[in-house]
Design an enzyme around this catalytic site. Sequence first.
Site, PDB file in Angstrom:
ATOM      1  N   HIS A  31      45.420 -50.434  49.631  1.00  0.00           N
ATOM      2  CA  HIS A  31      44.425 -51.417  51.387  1.00  0.00           C
ATOM      3  C   HIS A  31      43.216 -50.935  50.243  1.00  0.00           C
ATOM      4  CE1 HIS A  31      41.783 -51.830  53.944  1.00  0.00           C
ATOM      5  NE2 HIS A  31      42.960 -52.492  54.338  1.00  0.00           N
ATOM      6  N   HIS A  45      53.487 -53.847  58.765  1.00  0.00           N
ATOM      7  CA  HIS A  45      52.202 -53.472  58.298  1.00  0.00           C
ATOM      8  C   HIS A  45      51.733 -52.823  57.247  1.00  0.00           C
ATOM      9  CE1 HIS A  45      48.008 -53.283  58.857  1.00  0.00           C
ATOM     10  NE2 HIS A  45      48.011 -54.360  57.770  1.00  0.00           N
TER      11      HIS A  45
HETATM   12  O1  G3P Z   1      47.389 -58.661  56.355  1.00  0.00           O
HETATM   13  C1  G3P Z   1      46.797 -58.102  57.878  1.00  0.00           C
HETATM   14  C2  G3P Z   1      46.016 -57.319  57.516  1.00  0.00           C
HETATM   15  O2  G3P Z   1      46.038 -56.360  56.749  1.00  0.00           O
HETATM   16  C3  G3P Z   1      44.600 -57.862  57.374  1.00  0.00           C
HETATM   17  O3  G3P Z   1      43.775 -56.656  57.330  1.00  0.00           O
HETATM   18  O4  G3P Z   1      42.209 -54.861  56.701  1.00  0.00           O
HETATM   19  O5  G3P Z   1      44.741 -53.866  57.113  1.00  0.00           O
HETATM   20  O6  G3P Z   1      44.446 -55.293  55.081  1.00  0.00           O
HETATM   21  P1  G3P Z   1      43.812 -55.274  56.315  1.00  0.00           P
HETATM   22 MG    MG Z   2      46.370 -55.924  54.407  1.00  0.00          MG
END
Ligand code: G3P
Ligand code: MG
Length: 243
Positions: free
Chosen positions: A51, A9
């Site tokens: 992000h 992630h």
């Molecule tokens: O794609 C999964 C996750 O990344 C979604 O939430 O806010 O971490 O981008 P965020």
């Molecule tokens: Mg994400």
Amino acid sequence: MNKPLIWAHRGASGYAPENTLPAFALAAEMKADGVELDVQLTKDGEVIVCHDERIDRTSNGHGSIGSLTLAELKKFDFCNRMYAYEGTRIPTMREVFELLEPTGLTINIELKTGIVFYKDLEEKTVRLTHEFNMQDRVIYSSFNHYSILKIKEIDPDALTGFLYSDGTYDMPGYAAAHHVTALHPSVYNLQYPHYMEDCVAHGIDVNVWTANSKADLLYCRDKGVHAIITNYPAKAIELLGKE
Ligand code: G3P
Ligand code: MG
């Protein structure tokens, strides 16, 4: 026992600064199956990996991505208080493709079009994927489902996933009606009645975010998900093993 794919992630963001080249390189070193990352557009129209809509949290700079050029963004340090990585720059999507193309990793590209509706982000991102001939290794996701349908218009064969959180009724049926490859639920959304069974019945993959604790990792594995998106790929692989 089902062994889910492990996707790092924002790269291996539990160990290196999120959404940076070191975090993606580390994910590959740790033998993750893929990475998830977030894309936006700079003022001068470059697809950039970050992000937040602003750079304040993750860098030593200030301002919104859309108000800064690539050259301006490249001046800032994105080590995000992980000082072993001081001097790390924000990566373009092109730089990530250059890094990961030889590794075989999957790239889950999340289009951050929830707040700023960046003009042509979808077209530019698909064009890059095709330039690197990575169509089979890229899956696009977004909380903005209009973005996903736009991706499918541009490339009908693209792998796609609807991101969402909370409460929408019959997400598996909705995903099937729009012919996406996958749903990307948060961990707690796996609790909805007969969710996994409905996804299987509709042929929809389930790629779940963000499972970091041992309990969540085991829970997702036992549910039979296709991929787990985690900040800790090394921990997940040690716990769950690999195909
Ligand atoms: O794609 C999964 C996750 O990344 C979604 O939430 O806010 O971490 O981008 P965020
Ligand atoms: Mg994400």
